[in-house]
Design a protein around this motif. Structure first.
Motif, PDB file in Angstrom:
ATOM      1  N   LEU A 161       0.822  -1.214   0.000  1.00 52.80           N
ATOM      2  CA  LEU A 161       0.000   0.000   0.000  1.00 52.80           C
ATOM      3  C   LEU A 161       0.857   1.265   0.000  1.00 52.80           C
ATOM      4  O   LEU A 161       0.535   2.247  -0.673  1.00 52.80           O
ATOM      5  CB  LEU A 161      -0.932  -0.012   1.216  1.00 52.80           C
ATOM      6  N   THR A 164       2.360   1.903  -3.488  1.00 52.59           N
ATOM      7  CA  THR A 164       1.318   2.380  -4.407  1.00 52.59           C
ATOM      8  C   THR A 164       0.981   3.840  -4.134  1.00 52.59           C
ATOM      9  O   THR A 164       0.881   4.663  -5.054  1.00 52.59           O
ATOM     10  CB  THR A 164       0.047   1.522  -4.271  1.00 52.59           C
ATOM     11  N   GLN A 165       0.802   4.166  -2.859  1.00 53.86           N
ATOM     12  CA  GLN A 165       0.496   5.547  -2.476  1.00 53.86           C
ATOM     13  C   GLN A 165       1.613   6.498  -2.891  1.00 53.86           C
ATOM     14  O   GLN A 165       1.354   7.567  -3.454  1.00 53.86           O
ATOM     15  CB  GLN A 165       0.284   5.619  -0.958  1.00 53.86           C
ATOM     16  N   THR A 166       2.851   6.124  -2.632  1.00 54.86           N
ATOM     17  CA  THR A 166       3.984   6.988  -2.958  1.00 54.86           C
ATOM     18  C   THR A 166       4.111   7.198  -4.464  1.00 54.86           C
ATOM     19  O   THR A 166       4.388   8.314  -4.927  1.00 54.86           O
ATOM     20  CB  THR A 166       5.284   6.386  -2.400  1.00 54.86           C
TER      21      THR A 166
END
Length: 203
Positions: A161, A164-166
């Motif tokens: 997660l 993906t966020q970064t």
């Protein structure tokens, strides 16, 4: 203030460590992309400020006088300065030199913009790679311990997660700035082309 900086740096270090090995290339992509964005933004800002009127540009060319950088620093001033440095004082040849100078300046305005776009597009792909490696780590834990090691499973999911966020946090502002810089470059290219056309007619 110092305590706050130390706390934030520790949080950032923990965040990067939780994201796994993919966070290093993501960080490098982000730093490289923003260095290029800042360089282009400052360059375009300099060419927008203190712009030289076309009549003044023509007067400088007739007098073969370089523009004063303290008075004029815009795109037209850059065109006049480069043309004066290369001119031959033969009318037909000078027209070709002016055309070539316009093309050269307009091409230089696009420098690094393609690289910024590539870096912004690569970031979510690196985030996706981190997602895959994180899920692989989760399945490795499941294969060894089953569902009995919740901490190991959480680490893999967290890595997936976070990367993906970064990747999205790097890509979205990068793509926006790429579009913004493209528009600024087109405006400056049109300004240089208009100035070149006007000066060419007066040579």
């Amino acid at each position: 203030m110092i305590d706050l900086l130390i706390t934030q740096s520790l949080r950032l270090e923990e965040y990067l460590r939780a994201g796994g090995v993919t966070m290093l290339p993501l960080a490098l992509v982000s730093v490289g992309m923003w260095l290029l964005i800042v360089e282009r933004a400052l360059f375009f800002r300099r060419l927008h400020l203190k712009n030289m009127p076309l009549q003044k540009a023509l007067a400088h060319i007739h007098e073969n006088r370089l523009p004063d950088p303290n008075q004029y620093r815009g795109a037209v001033s850059l065109l006049v300065a480069r043309f004066i440095q290369r001119r031959s004082f033969e009318r037909m040849l000078d027209r070709f030199i002016l055309d070539e100078t316009v093309v050269t300046i307009n091409r230089s305005l696009n420098d690094h913009l393609a690289v910024i776009g590539v870096l912004a597009a690569v970031a979510p792909l690196l985030g996706l790679l981190g997602t895959v490696t994180g899920m692989i780590g989760t399945f490795d834990v499941l294969s060894v311990f089953g569902t009995g090691n919740a901490k190991g499973m959480a680490g893999g999911i967290s890595e997936a997660l976070i990367t993906t966020q970064t990747g999205l946090l790097v890509a979205i502002p990068g793509l926006y700035m790429k579009g913004f810089l493209d528009r600024r470059a087109r405006i400056l290219q049109q300004r240089v082309a208009r100035a070149g056309y006007y000066l060419r007619r007066q040579l």
